[in-house]
Motif scaffolding. Structure first.
Motif, PDB file in Angstrom:
ATOM      1  N   ASN A  66       0.925   8.920  -6.355  1.00  0.00           N
ATOM      2  CA  ASN A  66       0.948  10.354  -6.047  1.00  0.00           C
ATOM      3  C   ASN A  66       2.060  11.111  -6.767  1.00  0.00           C
ATOM      4  O   ASN A  66       2.014  12.338  -6.856  1.00  0.00           O
ATOM      5  N   THR A  67       3.057  10.392  -7.263  1.00  0.00           N
ATOM      6  CA  THR A  67       4.167  11.060  -7.964  1.00  0.00           C
ATOM      7  C   THR A  67       4.141  10.803  -9.472  1.00  0.00           C
ATOM      8  O   THR A  67       5.039  11.243 -10.194  1.00  0.00           O
ATOM      9  N   MET A 120      -7.931   0.895  -3.932  1.00  0.00           N
ATOM     10  CA  MET A 120      -7.118   1.899  -4.621  1.00  0.00           C
ATOM     11  C   MET A 120      -7.917   3.150  -4.960  1.00  0.00           C
ATOM     12  O   MET A 120      -7.333   4.175  -5.333  1.00  0.00           O
ATOM     13  N   LYS A 121      -9.235   3.065  -4.857  1.00  0.00           N
ATOM     14  CA  LYS A 121     -10.111   4.125  -5.356  1.00  0.00           C
ATOM     15  C   LYS A 121      -9.769   5.486  -4.781  1.00  0.00           C
ATOM     16  O   LYS A 121      -9.647   6.476  -5.532  1.00  0.00           O
ATOM     17  N   GLU A 122      -9.618   5.582  -3.477  1.00  0.00           N
ATOM     18  CA  GLU A 122      -9.447   6.878  -2.831  1.00  0.00           C
ATOM     19  C   GLU A 122      -8.221   7.615  -3.353  1.00  0.00           C
ATOM     20  O   GLU A 122      -8.271   8.819  -3.627  1.00  0.00           O
ATOM     21  N   VAL A 123      -7.117   6.901  -3.502  1.00  0.00           N
ATOM     22  CA  VAL A 123      -5.887   7.548  -3.969  1.00  0.00           C
ATOM     23  C   VAL A 123      -5.929   7.771  -5.478  1.00  0.00           C
ATOM     24  O   VAL A 123      -5.649   8.867  -5.963  1.00  0.00           O
ATOM     25  N   ALA A 124      -6.294   6.734  -6.233  1.00  0.00           N
ATOM     26  CA  ALA A 124      -6.241   6.824  -7.693  1.00  0.00           C
ATOM     27  C   ALA A 124      -7.185   7.886  -8.243  1.00  0.00           C
ATOM     28  O   ALA A 124      -6.887   8.532  -9.252  1.00  0.00           O
ATOM     29  N   VAL A 145       0.819  -1.217   0.000  1.00  0.00           N
ATOM     30  CA  VAL A 145       0.000   0.000   0.000  1.00  0.00           C
ATOM     31  C   VAL A 145       0.850   1.264   0.000  1.00  0.00           C
ATOM     32  O   VAL A 145       0.633   2.187  -0.804  1.00  0.00           O
ATOM     33  N   GLU A 146       1.832   1.339   0.880  1.00  0.00           N
ATOM     34  CA  GLU A 146       2.640   2.558   1.010  1.00  0.00           C
ATOM     35  C   GLU A 146       3.411   2.846  -0.280  1.00  0.00           C
ATOM     36  O   GLU A 146       3.412   3.975  -0.788  1.00  0.00           O
ATOM     37  N   GLU A 147       4.073   1.818  -0.808  1.00  0.00           N
ATOM     38  CA  GLU A 147       4.831   1.995  -2.059  1.00  0.00           C
ATOM     39  C   GLU A 147       3.902   2.392  -3.200  1.00  0.00           C
ATOM     40  O   GLU A 147       4.212   3.299  -3.995  1.00  0.00           O
ATOM     41  N   SER A 148       2.762   1.729  -3.296  1.00  0.00           N
ATOM     42  CA  SER A 148       1.820   2.000  -4.379  1.00  0.00           C
ATOM     43  C   SER A 148       1.282   3.422  -4.317  1.00  0.00           C
ATOM     44  O   SER A 148       1.182   4.118  -5.339  1.00  0.00           O
ATOM     45  N   ASN A 149       0.928   3.871  -3.120  1.00  0.00           N
ATOM     46  CA  ASN A 149       0.413   5.235  -2.965  1.00  0.00           C
ATOM     47  C   ASN A 149       1.463   6.268  -3.360  1.00  0.00           C
ATOM     48  O   ASN A 149       1.136   7.301  -3.974  1.00  0.00           O
ATOM     49  N   GLU A 150       2.708   6.004  -3.006  1.00  0.00           N
ATOM     50  CA  GLU A 150       3.793   6.914  -3.391  1.00  0.00           C
ATOM     51  C   GLU A 150       3.924   6.988  -4.915  1.00  0.00           C
ATOM     52  O   GLU A 150       4.083   8.073  -5.497  1.00  0.00           O
TER      53      GLU A 150
END
Length: 336
Positions: A83-84, A102-106, A75-80
């Motif tokens: 977001n970048t 993944m919805k909230e971040v993507a 999760v942490e790696e994917s969100n990074e």
């Protein structure tokens, strides 16, 4: 394709790109993602493919499988990465609800979005739009995108086999009415470009575990229900079946097609209880639109003759609801 030049202009310098697809990825979702992954890497971009959760092990042969990131486990790696990213490719889904956790971040990334999909009623508004509901598979759209972008001769054997897997499975081994002459010409191109179609077919369809084969026999003998008057057949698979037969993700894949293969049946379904969720898959022959049935009654959708949905009721109540609604809807269809 209308947005190819705009995409080329955006990608004229190296970019950070993330590719993602729907939860419980199938061969079209994963094949499209990895086919595109290889192509974009070949253009010199930094590419990451992130899937919402795991997928069946009979898809792990695909070139690039080791590069796929499972969001649930990272999760942490994917969100990074999300977001970048400069560009987010959304493949084989048209609404962020399909990617679950993944919805909230993507759905809130600052990256530009490219949509490549063939499902009805897209909810995503992308900067680069490659949506076409006339396509047989998302893999077909990826082929078209690559051909329009650089010419089909840049397609390697690895890309060709990934895309062939997607087209083969989403057309039901070329049995669905989405199998056009264009699809056959595309497949001929993929073979000429190096795809070993016999190998791909064998790896997807003929690599069964003993547990899965025993489960299939059990399901056909004990779980198959037929409503002869309505020409409907369906399976109800309980959580205990997964435990008793040590089933893995993907082991129920294709079971619904056995119900549809019964002479005279026009609608088939499978209702699955798994990990506190009730999921449904529908198939049909002819005019009965299971995508509308799924959308109206089970918070789902898809294609006219192949769709899915979900239920918040328990298994018994879901089966009762399905039987009542399908018989009623088929009766209405006959009376028109």
């Amino acid at each position: 394709m209308k947005d190819t030049q705009a995409l080329k202009d955006f990608l004229d310098t190296p970019r950070k790109i993330v590719i993602t697809t729907h939860a419980n990825p199938d061969a079209d979702a994963l094949g499209s993602s990895l086919g595109l992954h290889h192509f974009l890497e070949g253009l010199g971009h930094e590419v990451k493919t992130i899937v919402p959760n795991s997928y069946p092990d009979f898809l792990e042969w695909m070139p690039g499988n080791s590069k796929v990131i499972n969001y649930e486990n990272n999760v942490e790696e994917s969100n990074e990465l999300l977001n970048t990213a400069d560009l987010l490719f959304c493949l084989d889904f048209s609404g962020f609800a399909r990617i679950k956790s993944m919805k909230e971040v993507a759905s809130t990334v600052s990256a530009k979005i490219a949509l490549v999909d063939h499902h009805l009623n897209p909810e995503i508004t992308p900067e680069f739009d490659f949506w076409n509901d006339k396509a047989a598979a998302t893999a077909e759209l990826i082929f078209d995108l690559i051909e329009d972008y650089s010419g089909k001769n840049v397609i390697t054997k690895e890309i060709a086999e990934c895309l062939y897997a997607g087209v083969m499975t989403d057309t039901g081994s070329f049995k669905h009415n989405s199998t056009t002459s264009k699809v056959h010409r595309l497949v001929a191109d993929l073979i000429d470009l190096g795809a070993d179609v016999n190998k791909v077919s064998r790896l997807i369809y003929d690599t069964n575990s003993l547990d899965r084969l025993r489960f299939m026999g059990h399901a056909l003998a004990e779980k198959l229900q037929v409503i002869e008057d309505s020409r409907v057949a369906y399976f109800v698979i309980e959580e205990n079946d997964f435990n008793n037969f040590r089933l893995k993700q993907g082991d129920t894949e294709g079971l619904v097609n056995y119900a549809l293969s019964i002479k005279g049946i026009v609608v088939a379904a499978i209702i699955i209880e798994r990990e506190k969720e009730i999921k449904l898959s529908f198939r049909s022959i002819g005019d009965f639109a299971v995508n509308k049935f799924a959308e109206e009654h089970f918070s789902g959708g898809g294609h006219k003759n192949a769709s899915g949905g979900m239920s918040e009721l328990n298994l018994e109540e879901t089966e009762k609801k399905f039987k009542e609604l399908i018989e009623s809807d088929i009766l209405k269809t006959r009376s028109k």
